[in-house]
Design an enzyme around this catalytic site. Sequence first.
Site, PDB file in Angstrom:
ATOM      1  N   HIS A  42      -1.097   0.165 -10.106  1.00  0.00           N
ATOM      2  CA  HIS A  42      -1.722  -0.787  -9.185  1.00  0.00           C
ATOM      3  C   HIS A  42      -2.189  -2.036  -9.937  1.00  0.00           C
ATOM      4  O   HIS A  42      -3.379  -2.380  -9.948  1.00  0.00           O
ATOM      5  CB  HIS A  42      -2.892  -0.142  -8.438  1.00  0.00           C
ATOM      6  CG  HIS A  42      -3.221  -0.834  -7.146  1.00  0.00           C
ATOM      7  ND1 HIS A  42      -3.759  -0.203  -6.053  1.00  0.00           N
ATOM      8  CD2 HIS A  42      -3.079  -2.142  -6.767  1.00  0.00           C
ATOM      9  CE1 HIS A  42      -3.958  -1.055  -5.064  1.00  0.00           C
ATOM     10  NE2 HIS A  42      -3.542  -2.254  -5.484  1.00  0.00           N
ATOM     11  N   GLU A  47      -3.700   7.273  -4.508  1.00  0.00           N
ATOM     12  CA  GLU A  47      -3.822   6.891  -5.914  1.00  0.00           C
ATOM     13  C   GLU A  47      -5.280   6.993  -6.369  1.00  0.00           C
ATOM     14  O   GLU A  47      -6.194   6.779  -5.578  1.00  0.00           O
ATOM     15  CB  GLU A  47      -3.293   5.463  -6.120  1.00  0.00           C
ATOM     16  CG  GLU A  47      -3.993   4.385  -5.311  1.00  0.00           C
ATOM     17  CD  GLU A  47      -3.355   3.020  -5.487  1.00  0.00           C
ATOM     18  OE1 GLU A  47      -4.098   2.090  -5.880  1.00  0.00           O
ATOM     19  OE2 GLU A  47      -2.136   2.879  -5.243  1.00  0.00           O
ATOM     20  N   ARG A  51       0.849  -1.180   0.000  1.00  0.00           N
ATOM     21  CA  ARG A  51       0.000   0.000   0.000  1.00  0.00           C
ATOM     22  C   ARG A  51       0.891   1.239   0.000  1.00  0.00           C
ATOM     23  O   ARG A  51       1.949   1.271   0.634  1.00  0.00           O
ATOM     24  CB  ARG A  51      -0.919   0.025   1.228  1.00  0.00           C
ATOM     25  CG  ARG A  51      -2.080  -0.972   1.158  1.00  0.00           C
ATOM     26  CD  ARG A  51      -3.082  -0.592   0.088  1.00  0.00           C
ATOM     27  NE  ARG A  51      -4.260  -1.460   0.061  1.00  0.00           N
ATOM     28  CZ  ARG A  51      -4.395  -2.516  -0.734  1.00  0.00           C
ATOM     29  NH1 ARG A  51      -3.395  -2.856  -1.548  1.00  0.00           N
ATOM     30  NH2 ARG A  51      -5.521  -3.229  -0.718  1.00  0.00           N
TER      31      ARG A  51
END
Length: 323
Positions: free
Chosen positions: A289, A271, A242
Amino acid sequence: MASALPRLLVTRRLPKAVEARLAKAYQAQFNADDQPMSEADILAGAADKDALLITPMDKSFATGIIARLPPSIKIVATFSVGHEHVDIAAARLRNIAVTNTPDVLTDATADIALLLILGAARGASWGERMVRDDRWTSWSPTAPLGFDVTGRRLGILGMGRIGQAVAKRAKGFDMELHYYNRRPVAAELAHGARYHKKLDDMLPFCDFLSINCASTPETRGLVNDGVIAGLPDGAIIVNTARGDIVDDDALIAALNSGKLAAAGLDVFRNEPRIDPRYRGLDNVFLLPHLGSATRDTRIAMGMRAVDNLDAFFAGRKPGDLLT
């Protein structure tokens, strides 16, 4: 006659196979245009529902929305293994079950960690730009050059399922493995990695540092100036966990100063609105991601979420119950 099927709000588009299964078993309201739903949209959609199927982008579940959910909501299933975006304590107070989707994304995320290690070390980002921008004029013995991976030392921060899978893969590159975890794991799960009781004790052994721990109050901002200072000069950091585990100011300063040779990042604080300074750094390999972003993995995640919902509404304990 009203349908007896449970009523479900799904906040984002899911793979077709998952939505097809949900459509048969639930009165499901889908997000047709796949645009992130606001807090107001979620509350409006939840007004007549029994359950919610959410994603890590639904940040309001960590910042107060649970207290405002209608009494009809009995379960929140998150399409993720991480659950820092859900206020578990608030859900427990409301007697709302919360489930996640562990296990099924381990391999895909570990694969991305190795991609980041290789991409950051070997300059994949700037190398591809050279070719795409037609700036590759000749082969040279001295430039541009990356860094070796084979035989180097890898420190794994967090030795859960994904950390173990990273260690397994890194063995194929003959890397010397080290790990820091709250407690040691069984030897067969460590794949030869040496356990360090304190993070500071592991840092000097990290030519590469792979971040694989969960985002918790204890780990947020953990990779800061002090941790980076403890790494060897020229180390490389990669993050598939993360974004909030990393102090962006500290990481960017170290990349600019040369303290760190490179970084590979698949996750970011806030994000997709990442710190714009990353875009200007040639020694950062950036991905949007992609950790669990394979067709098979996303289907498996969705099916796991549905399994949990099915168990709950059948009166059984969901396999991935968090509350």
